[in-house]
Design an enzyme around this catalytic site. Structure first.
Site, PDB file in Angstrom:
ATOM      1  N   SER A  42       0.853  -1.068   0.079  1.00 35.50           N
ATOM      2  CA  SER A  42      -0.058   0.135   0.073  1.00 35.50           C
ATOM      3  C   SER A  42       0.951   1.270  -0.137  1.00 35.50           C
ATOM      4  O   SER A  42       1.699   1.377   0.796  1.00 35.50           O
ATOM      5  CB  SER A  42      -0.974  -0.028   1.263  1.00 35.50           C
ATOM      6  OG  SER A  42      -1.587  -1.228   1.383  1.00 35.50           O
ATOM      7  N   HIS A  73      -4.775   5.226  -7.203  1.00 39.18           N
ATOM      8  CA  HIS A  73      -4.094   4.818  -8.712  1.00 39.18           C
ATOM      9  C   HIS A  73      -4.084   3.332  -8.546  1.00 39.18           C
ATOM     10  O   HIS A  73      -3.376   2.798  -9.527  1.00 39.18           O
ATOM     11  CB  HIS A  73      -3.117   5.423  -9.064  1.00 39.18           C
ATOM     12  CG  HIS A  73      -1.778   5.312  -8.209  1.00 39.18           C
ATOM     13  ND1 HIS A  73      -1.279   6.158  -7.193  1.00 39.18           N
ATOM     14  CD2 HIS A  73      -0.555   4.489  -8.534  1.00 39.18           C
ATOM     15  CE1 HIS A  73      -0.457   5.659  -6.471  1.00 39.18           C
ATOM     16  NE2 HIS A  73       0.089   4.563  -7.407  1.00 39.18           N
ATOM     17  N   HIS A  95      -6.246  -7.777   0.646  1.00 41.63           N
ATOM     18  CA  HIS A  95      -6.023  -8.108   2.154  1.00 41.63           C
ATOM     19  C   HIS A  95      -7.128  -9.039   2.612  1.00 41.63           C
ATOM     20  O   HIS A  95      -8.324  -8.709   2.215  1.00 41.63           O
ATOM     21  CB  HIS A  95      -5.918  -6.612   2.896  1.00 41.63           C
ATOM     22  CG  HIS A  95      -4.667  -5.738   2.682  1.00 41.63           C
ATOM     23  ND1 HIS A  95      -5.020  -4.981   1.716  1.00 41.63           N
ATOM     24  CD2 HIS A  95      -3.549  -5.762   3.031  1.00 41.63           C
ATOM     25  CE1 HIS A  95      -3.818  -4.180   1.415  1.00 41.63           C
ATOM     26  NE2 HIS A  95      -2.905  -4.968   2.071  1.00 41.63           N
ATOM     27  N   TYR A  97      -8.475  -8.444   5.541  1.00 45.29           N
ATOM     28  CA  TYR A  97      -9.270  -7.587   5.972  1.00 45.29           C
ATOM     29  C   TYR A  97     -10.390  -6.889   5.370  1.00 45.29           C
ATOM     30  O   TYR A  97     -11.415  -6.294   5.914  1.00 45.29           O
ATOM     31  CB  TYR A  97      -8.674  -6.458   6.871  1.00 45.29           C
ATOM     32  CG  TYR A  97      -7.784  -5.662   6.319  1.00 45.29           C
ATOM     33  CD1 TYR A  97      -8.383  -4.624   5.609  1.00 45.29           C
ATOM     34  CD2 TYR A  97      -6.385  -5.755   6.268  1.00 45.29           C
ATOM     35  CE1 TYR A  97      -7.641  -3.652   4.796  1.00 45.29           C
ATOM     36  CE2 TYR A  97      -5.749  -5.023   5.818  1.00 45.29           C
ATOM     37  CZ  TYR A  97      -6.225  -3.704   4.813  1.00 45.29           C
ATOM     38  OH  TYR A  97      -5.551  -3.083   4.377  1.00 45.29           O
ATOM     39  N   GLU A  98     -10.056  -6.926   3.839  1.00 46.77           N
ATOM     40  CA  GLU A  98     -11.023  -6.361   3.109  1.00 46.77           C
ATOM     41  C   GLU A  98     -12.351  -7.303   2.729  1.00 46.77           C
ATOM     42  O   GLU A  98     -13.286  -6.907   2.145  1.00 46.77           O
ATOM     43  CB  GLU A  98     -10.287  -5.958   1.786  1.00 46.77           C
ATOM     44  CG  GLU A  98      -9.163  -4.937   1.766  1.00 46.77           C
ATOM     45  CD  GLU A  98      -8.551  -4.628   0.633  1.00 46.77           C
ATOM     46  OE1 GLU A  98      -8.999  -3.864  -0.218  1.00 46.77           O
ATOM     47  OE2 GLU A  98      -7.572  -5.474   0.469  1.00 46.77           O
ATOM     48  N   ALA A 125       4.134  -2.628   4.029  1.00 42.18           N
ATOM     49  CA  ALA A 125       4.514  -1.487   5.388  1.00 42.18           C
ATOM     50  C   ALA A 125       4.364  -2.550   6.606  1.00 42.18           C
ATOM     51  O   ALA A 125       3.214  -3.405   6.709  1.00 42.18           O
ATOM     52  CB  ALA A 125       3.500  -0.350   5.196  1.00 42.18           C
ATOM     53  N   MET A 228      -0.532  -6.868   7.903  1.00 44.09           N
ATOM     54  CA  MET A 228      -1.795  -7.529   7.525  1.00 44.09           C
ATOM     55  C   MET A 228      -1.667  -7.960   6.229  1.00 44.09           C
ATOM     56  O   MET A 228      -2.843  -8.171   5.449  1.00 44.09           O
ATOM     57  CB  MET A 228      -2.746  -6.406   7.661  1.00 44.09           C
ATOM     58  CG  MET A 228      -2.706  -5.662   9.144  1.00 44.09           C
ATOM     59  SD  MET A 228      -4.153  -4.512   9.187  1.00 44.09           S
ATOM     60  CE  MET A 228      -3.318  -3.680  10.486  1.00 44.09           C
ATOM     61  N   SER A 229      -0.467  -8.339   5.705  1.00 42.83           N
ATOM     62  CA  SER A 229      -0.359  -8.856   4.352  1.00 42.83           C
ATOM     63  C   SER A 229       0.857  -9.859   3.881  1.00 42.83           C
ATOM     64  O   SER A 229       1.291 -10.251   5.027  1.00 42.83           O
ATOM     65  CB  SER A 229      -0.490  -7.529   3.321  1.00 42.83           C
ATOM     66  OG  SER A 229       0.979  -7.278   3.238  1.00 42.83           O
ATOM     67  N   ASN A 252       6.337   2.410  11.603  1.00 43.05           N
ATOM     68  CA  ASN A 252       5.834   3.024  12.918  1.00 43.05           C
ATOM     69  C   ASN A 252       6.336   1.965  13.830  1.00 43.05           C
ATOM     70  O   ASN A 252       6.611   0.768  13.243  1.00 43.05           O
ATOM     71  CB  ASN A 252       4.350   3.109  13.020  1.00 43.05           C
ATOM     72  CG  ASN A 252       3.699   1.520  12.816  1.00 43.05           C
ATOM     73  OD1 ASN A 252       3.367   1.161  11.533  1.00 43.05           O
ATOM     74  ND2 ASN A 252       3.215   0.901  14.056  1.00 43.05           N
ATOM     75  N   HIS A 266      -3.208   5.161  10.352  1.00 47.55           N
ATOM     76  CA  HIS A 266      -2.919   4.886   8.852  1.00 47.55           C
ATOM     77  C   HIS A 266      -2.068   5.909   8.244  1.00 47.55           C
ATOM     78  O   HIS A 266      -1.229   5.810   7.180  1.00 47.55           O
ATOM     79  CB  HIS A 266      -4.253   4.608   8.081  1.00 47.55           C
ATOM     80  CG  HIS A 266      -3.988   4.102   6.588  1.00 47.55           C
ATOM     81  ND1 HIS A 266      -3.309   3.067   6.282  1.00 47.55           N
ATOM     82  CD2 HIS A 266      -4.524   4.298   5.400  1.00 47.55           C
ATOM     83  CE1 HIS A 266      -3.235   2.720   5.175  1.00 47.55           C
ATOM     84  NE2 HIS A 266      -4.094   3.596   4.393  1.00 47.55           N
TER      85      HIS A 266
HETATM   86  N1  HPA Z   1       0.547  -3.317  12.786  1.00 50.39           N
HETATM   87  C1  HPA Z   1       0.046  -3.959  11.872  1.00 50.39           C
HETATM   88  N2  HPA Z   1       0.108  -3.562  10.599  1.00 50.39           N
HETATM   89  C2  HPA Z   1       0.784  -2.639  10.233  1.00 50.39           C
HETATM   90  C3  HPA Z   1       1.283  -1.799  11.191  1.00 50.39           C
HETATM   91  C4  HPA Z   1       1.188  -2.230  12.551  1.00 50.39           C
HETATM   92  O1  HPA Z   1       1.717  -1.505  13.584  1.00 50.39           O
HETATM   93  N3  HPA Z   1       2.062  -0.960  10.590  1.00 50.39           N
HETATM   94  C5  HPA Z   1       1.894  -1.221   9.175  1.00 50.39           C
HETATM   95  N4  HPA Z   1       0.920  -2.035   9.009  1.00 50.39           N
END
Ligand code: HPA
Length: 299
Positions: A42, A73, A95, A97-98, A125, A228-229, A252, A266
């Site tokens: 993403s 895009h 994902h 979660y989608e 990420a 999450m992927s 993060n 996010h």
């Molecule tokens: N947790 C889960 N998924 C993520 C995070 C996180 O802290 N940062 C980016 N994707």
């Protein structure tokens, strides 16, 4: 065994036909025959920008392809060449979660296999759990923990499609050692060794970020980062014999401490993705041409 019921055979047959239709449609609509596939995380869709002779398909126009729910895009399959290497980029991926099934999430990987792809580069990420990690670090994924898989959310559940791989695949070497070594080399050439790490990625289903207790549990379990992927795609790629490299951008730090005030969101994730987009783009571009070279030399 060979004593499966007719119902199982019917669903297996239907799935095979689904792959066949998409595969043939793509063969008829592009002359590109990619050797490397890049699954862009993403906010990292612009990894495709440096490709030449681009041909772009929207997911919604490709038969049987899952359609992306995110705006922007993203939601395109981009064919192109990078220094003579034919490649395909997924701008935006799917994902759990989608609401997609893991069969849908991993559908493109099998299409890539059928098209002749040999290596898959996955970017994503993730949140840093390892205390040494800093925001903006790029973690070469050494191994993963398939947490949804432990609970039966596994892309290889159901009848095994023998054309792609065996029933009980080995996962101890899912992330190619050669490609990881190559990534370290390229990073040092690019002068970004300062923020390159290697570690274990854990997949959670999301969509909520982790509680502090969950984050502490993951740390005890040996996870260096959480996202999450990626894990379903890698599992299916390894099952069908593709070489895999995973790069995870630490966007993060995951909170492991009740006294800390920081709260992940996010926007922060997207902002850090933007900050590192250019170096990731350089890295991926160099990796594409070199990994194909490596593959030619070793096979
Ligand atoms: N947790 C889960 N998924 C993520 C995070 C996180 O802290 N940062 C980016 N994707």
């Amino acid at each position: 065994g060979h004593s499966r019921g007719s119902q199982t055979r019917i669903s297996e047959y239907r799935i095979s036909k689904d792959y066949k239709l998409t595969h043939e449609w793509l063969l008829n609509h592009t002359s590109h025959r990619p050797k490397v596939a890049v699954i862009c995380g993403s906010g990292l869709g612009l990894l495709a920008d440096r490709a030449a002779n681009k041909q772009i398909f929207r997911y919604q126009d490709i038969p049987n392809f899952p359609v992306s729910t995110v705006e922007g895009h993203e939601g395109c399959l981009v064919f192109g060449t990078i220094e003579d290497t034919s490649c395909v980029f997924m701008q935006g991926h799917f994902h759990l979660y989608e609401g997609y099934s893991l069969c849908q999430v991993t559908f493109p990987v099998r299409i890539f296999k059928l098209m002749g792809v040999e290596s898959v580069l996955v970017t994503n990420a993730s949140g840093g759990i390892c205390p040494d990690f800093k925001v903006g670090d790029i973690m070469i994924i050494k191994d993963h923990i398939n947490l949804p898989g432990f609970a039966g959310q596994h892309p290889l559940c159901g009848p095994n499609d023998e054309r792609f791989g065996i029933r009980f695949p080995c996962m101890s070497d899912a992330y190619s050692k050669d490609l990881r070594r190559l990534a370290v080399e390229v990073c040092s050439e690019l002068g970004c060794s300062d923020f390159i790490r290697e570690g274990v990625y854990c997949m959670v289903s999301g969509p909520n970020f982790e509680t502090i207790a969950e984050a502490r549990m993951l740390r005890i379990l040996g996870c260096d980062s959480v996202g999450m992927s990626t894990v379903p795609e890698v599992t299916v790629a390894k099952h069908c014999g593709l070489r895999v490299l995973g790069l995870s951008l630490i966007t993060n730090k995951v909170s492991l401490d009740y006294s800390r005030e920081e709260k992940v969101n996010h926007e922060e994730v997207l902002q850090i993705s933007k900050m590192r987009a250019e170096v990731l783009q350089k890295l991926v571009t160099m990796l594409i041409s070199r990994c194909q070279q490596q593959s030619i030399n070793t096979h």
